[in-house]
Write an enzyme that holds these catalytic residues in place. Sequence first.
Site, mmCIF file in Angstrom:
data_model
loop_
_atom_site.group_PDB
_atom_site.id
_atom_site.type_symbol
_atom_site.label_atom_id
_atom_site.label_comp_id
_atom_site.label_asym_id
_atom_site.label_seq_id
_atom_site.Cartn_x
_atom_site.Cartn_y
_atom_site.Cartn_z
ATOM 1 N N LYS A 52 1.027 -1.160 -0.029
ATOM 2 C CA LYS A 52 -0.112 -0.132 -0.058
ATOM 3 C C LYS A 52 0.825 1.296 0.041
ATOM 4 O O LYS A 52 0.744 2.135 -0.726
ATOM 5 C CB LYS A 52 -0.700 -0.029 1.324
ATOM 6 C CG LYS A 52 -2.162 -0.937 0.998
ATOM 7 C CD LYS A 52 -2.839 -1.310 2.161
ATOM 8 C CE LYS A 52 -3.716 -2.365 2.197
ATOM 9 N NZ LYS A 52 -4.595 -2.961 3.483
ATOM 10 N N GLN A 100 -4.833 -1.621 9.707
ATOM 11 C CA GLN A 100 -4.678 -3.045 8.943
ATOM 12 C C GLN A 100 -5.249 -4.081 9.808
ATOM 13 O O GLN A 100 -4.784 -4.110 11.168
ATOM 14 C CB GLN A 100 -3.087 -3.331 8.718
ATOM 15 C CG GLN A 100 -3.117 -4.508 7.865
ATOM 16 C CD GLN A 100 -3.451 -4.528 6.393
ATOM 17 O OE1 GLN A 100 -3.671 -3.347 5.883
ATOM 18 N NE2 GLN A 100 -3.968 -5.600 5.957
ATOM 19 N N ASP A 123 -11.300 2.364 3.818
ATOM 20 C CA ASP A 123 -11.467 1.089 3.628
ATOM 21 C C ASP A 123 -12.765 0.857 3.278
ATOM 22 O O ASP A 123 -13.189 -0.383 2.796
ATOM 23 C CB ASP A 123 -11.081 0.494 4.879
ATOM 24 C CG ASP A 123 -9.486 -0.354 4.891
ATOM 25 O OD1 ASP A 123 -9.318 -0.841 3.709
ATOM 26 O OD2 ASP A 123 -8.880 -0.425 6.015
HETATM 27 N N1 GUN Z 1 -6.759 -7.334 6.094
HETATM 28 C C1 GUN Z 1 -7.230 -7.856 5.287
HETATM 29 N N2 GUN Z 1 -7.800 -7.075 3.879
HETATM 30 C C2 GUN Z 1 -7.779 -5.735 4.696
HETATM 31 C C3 GUN Z 1 -8.103 -4.366 4.099
HETATM 32 O O1 GUN Z 1 -8.617 -4.473 3.131
HETATM 33 N N3 GUN Z 1 -8.144 -3.399 5.020
HETATM 34 C C4 GUN Z 1 -7.395 -3.649 6.217
HETATM 35 N N4 GUN Z 1 -7.416 -2.397 6.960
HETATM 36 N N5 GUN Z 1 -7.260 -4.816 6.693
HETATM 37 C C5 GUN Z 1 -7.229 -5.854 5.871
#
Ligand code: GUN
Length: 294
Positions: A52, A100, A123
């Site tokens: 990211k 996350q 998100d």
């Molecule tokens: N863990 C797995 N996929 C995601 C996501 O798209 N966003 C976040 N914040 N955590 C995750």
Amino acid sequence: MQLIDGKAVAATIKKEIAEAVEARVSQGHRRPHLAAVLVGHDGGSETYVAHKIKACEECGFKSSLIRFESTPEAPLSEEELLKTIDKLNNDPDVDGFIVQLPLPRHIDEQKVIEAILPEKDVDGFHPSNVGRQSIGLPCFHSATPAGIVELLRRYGISTRGKNVVIIGRSNIVGKPLAAMLMQKGDPGDATVTVCHSATPDLGEVTRRADILVCATGRPASVTADMVKDGATVIDVGTTRVPDASKKSGWRLCGDVDFEAVAPKCSFITPVPGGVGPMTIVSLMLNTLQAAQAR
Ligand code: GUN
């Protein structure tokens, strides 16, 4: 059979985003700023967050990584995490942020999600964004389903009147994707079935799918006998499985038995290089949207 090249589509979209960012900057706007909060050292989470941050660079965004150690002996308190979220909510320099997941078990994930300001929830996990999405209002869409919908759109795969079967009912993928594809419009206008661990005779349902989305995290569990000839198969799985031939000792494995299923499909996503890169690009699009809205 045509391979759906998520990596290539993601690269194209990142270029489009970078151009939009440079245009904004030349008009005197700040660069979009995404912050990511990472707690502990989950291997998958470390990799996702690193991707990211790299995508932010490629798109011309500013990024910040806020790391917290948390061990059973010295756990991060929920209170401290909530304080950080409050700071990010009120930081005018931050357009959007993510925490996350998964979080250590002593932290209430839902409480954390609900503490994020919906306008900064890139998100798309906050109940406000989820609820708005389910009734077709403008909102931040969850990144993986948004990435899947964009892939289908860019490959000209219409969902209108199609039988879409989704295996997996998670809040992050299965449920929001079902809502998006049953919405009026194209992408949308599909007849959607969501299967899960209590679905009897899964194969009987999946064989009716024109578009089959596999999102359980069970490696290679979708076998050729479960797929109709000519179906489009979207594989969301990214499980690390042991592989002695790799330097790391593992490789990523999708939910689909790719070698056996691919010859039956009209379109299929590979793992890696299918849905994964699109998930990250959707987060970038949400962040750009957050910056534009402010
Ligand atoms: N863990 C797995 N996929 C995601 C996501 O798209 N966003 C976040 N914040 N955590 C995750």
